[in-house]
Design a protein around this motif. Sequence first.
Motif, mmCIF file in Angstrom:
data_model
loop_
_atom_site.group_PDB
_atom_site.id
_atom_site.type_symbol
_atom_site.label_atom_id
_atom_site.label_comp_id
_atom_site.label_asym_id
_atom_site.label_seq_id
_atom_site.Cartn_x
_atom_site.Cartn_y
_atom_site.Cartn_z
ATOM 1 N N SER A 265 -6.525 9.962 -10.710
ATOM 2 C CA SER A 265 -5.876 10.506 -9.519
ATOM 3 C C SER A 265 -4.464 11.000 -9.812
ATOM 4 O O SER A 265 -3.649 11.131 -8.900
ATOM 5 N N ALA A 266 -4.171 11.260 -11.070
ATOM 6 C CA ALA A 266 -2.837 11.747 -11.443
ATOM 7 C C ALA A 266 -2.509 13.021 -10.671
ATOM 8 O O ALA A 266 -3.315 13.948 -10.595
ATOM 9 N N GLY A 267 -1.333 13.036 -10.052
ATOM 10 C CA GLY A 267 -0.903 14.208 -9.305
ATOM 11 C C GLY A 267 -1.356 14.229 -7.864
ATOM 12 O O GLY A 267 -0.902 15.077 -7.085
ATOM 13 N N ARG A 268 -2.233 13.296 -7.458
ATOM 14 C CA ARG A 268 -2.732 13.277 -6.082
ATOM 15 C C ARG A 268 -1.957 12.253 -5.258
ATOM 16 O O ARG A 268 -1.827 11.094 -5.644
ATOM 17 N N ASP A 269 -1.452 12.667 -4.102
ATOM 18 C CA ASP A 269 -0.778 11.766 -3.159
ATOM 19 C C ASP A 269 0.302 10.931 -3.840
ATOM 20 O O ASP A 269 0.363 9.721 -3.680
ATOM 21 N N VAL A 270 1.152 11.591 -4.619
ATOM 22 C CA VAL A 270 2.175 10.847 -5.352
ATOM 23 C C VAL A 270 3.341 10.435 -4.455
ATOM 24 O O VAL A 270 4.079 9.504 -4.775
ATOM 25 N N ARG A 271 3.525 11.141 -3.327
ATOM 26 C CA ARG A 271 4.583 10.780 -2.397
ATOM 27 C C ARG A 271 4.062 9.769 -1.387
ATOM 28 O O ARG A 271 2.968 9.889 -0.859
ATOM 29 N N GLY A 272 4.884 8.776 -1.119
ATOM 30 C CA GLY A 272 4.538 7.824 -0.075
ATOM 31 C C GLY A 272 3.598 6.728 -0.520
ATOM 32 O O GLY A 272 3.460 6.435 -1.701
ATOM 33 N N MET A 273 2.910 6.120 0.460
ATOM 34 C CA MET A 273 2.088 4.942 0.187
ATOM 35 C C MET A 273 0.618 5.174 0.529
ATOM 36 O O MET A 273 -0.107 4.234 0.849
ATOM 37 N N LEU A 274 0.192 6.424 0.434
ATOM 38 C CA LEU A 274 -1.206 6.714 0.771
ATOM 39 C C LEU A 274 -2.161 6.252 -0.320
ATOM 40 O O LEU A 274 -3.257 5.768 -0.047
ATOM 41 N N ARG A 275 -1.747 6.380 -1.587
ATOM 42 C CA ARG A 275 -2.622 6.023 -2.699
ATOM 43 C C ARG A 275 -1.855 5.076 -3.621
ATOM 44 O O ARG A 275 -1.037 5.511 -4.426
ATOM 45 N N GLN A 276 -2.116 3.782 -3.482
ATOM 46 C CA GLN A 276 -1.330 2.748 -4.145
ATOM 47 C C GLN A 276 -2.157 1.927 -5.138
ATOM 48 O O GLN A 276 -3.382 1.827 -5.004
ATOM 49 N N HIS A 277 -1.472 1.323 -6.101
ATOM 50 C CA HIS A 277 -2.148 0.383 -6.997
ATOM 51 C C HIS A 277 -2.433 -0.942 -6.293
ATOM 52 O O HIS A 277 -3.371 -1.651 -6.659
ATOM 53 N N GLN A 278 -1.630 -1.285 -5.317
ATOM 54 C CA GLN A 278 -1.799 -2.537 -4.556
ATOM 55 C C GLN A 278 -1.668 -2.226 -3.072
ATOM 56 O O GLN A 278 -0.732 -1.555 -2.652
#
Length: 420
Positions: A265-278
């Motif tokens: 998912s590199a480059g996808r939804d990098v801003r904010g907290m939509l796509r998080q590791h936790q």
Amino acid sequence: MHDLRALRADPASFDAALARRGIAPVASSLVTRDEERRTTLQALQERQAQRKNLAKEIGQGKRAQVNTSDLEARAVELRDEIATLEIRANEIERSISDVLATLPNRLDDSVPDGKDETENVTIKEWGTRRDFSFTPKQHFELGEALGLMDFPTAAKLSGARFTVLRGALSRLERALGQFMLDVHTQEFGYSETSVPLLVNDAAMYGTDKLPKFAEDSFRTEDGRWLIPTAEVPLTASVAGDILDAKTLPLRMTALSACFRSEAGSAGRDVRGMLRQHQFSKVELVSVTTPEESEAEHERMTRCAETILERLEIPYRRLLLCAGDTGFGAAKTFDLEGWLPGQQAWREISSCSNTRDFQARRMNARYRAENGPAFVHTLNGSGLAVGRTLIAVLENYQMETGAIIVPDALRPYMAGIEQIG
């Protein structure tokens, strides 16, 4: 996991079903291997029977004081042949299992054809999108302006795709999780469960996360896995069991942290907290009979929709097409919440019926009228807490940057009506 007997009975149908997912034909190869396995097992059983009879002859000969050296030599040969056949049978069995473990579930007939998310079908849309008198901001703009959403500190602590929430936003996140749990347990009959965040290979394999999604999960140095969702421990809790039909359906829920590597998912939804590791999520899991699983799927999806309706967040329900349906699912409904800051629909829940796909992998059964039969398992988000927080921030924002607290959450916020 697929039923090898059903594949053997109708290989053409099996290949046609998986072709909808873009899988090349594999049935012929599997049937050939299975025939070789059965031939090997038959030869093994014949050698074992011969050795058993030979042992009797050797015993009788020795009691009669007859020379049994030829018989003993043959016994040694049979022992070696048996060992070789056992190894071969296990190799073939393992090769079949390895292939089956990589094949996705067969799709329900109602799942539409399609290559990706652009061909999902909208089933319904609920709610009225708010008409803003100003240009709505995205959640991270709102959170940072309030000083309650801290990405630099999270990056200092853990790297990218982590968030530190502070003060009222941290409390709002906690309120959302508690609100969801209360509705699901008090109104919908789910049993609240606290689960381990670390599980073993068997739990991950049984819930179809291994081997397919190994790179999407985090593994510890001692060989355990951080759960990608509470679906894993909740569903795997019935692994190896034979359940009383009277206890079904089992309905379980858990609020837990979830961990995902977001590989690819590199480059996808990098801003904010939509796509998080936790992130936190309230998970719904049902274990039921084959006859009831379709109705249970609809019920589970309605439970998730109710949360969005109580929060008055506009949403839509999608039936995922063949190309977008997950590996273990036979049929999936996605719920997407409207995010005015992004001017986009974003997934906030996914509810899937896996039928007996997971149950076969974990050998989870119930006592049916004609003997033990595999249960059906279902899972869904009720909801993803972080993404629901995003939807609340964007839908309830004011021009000043303050956030109105939804009515449903105020009892969990000590009556606070506004943040900021």
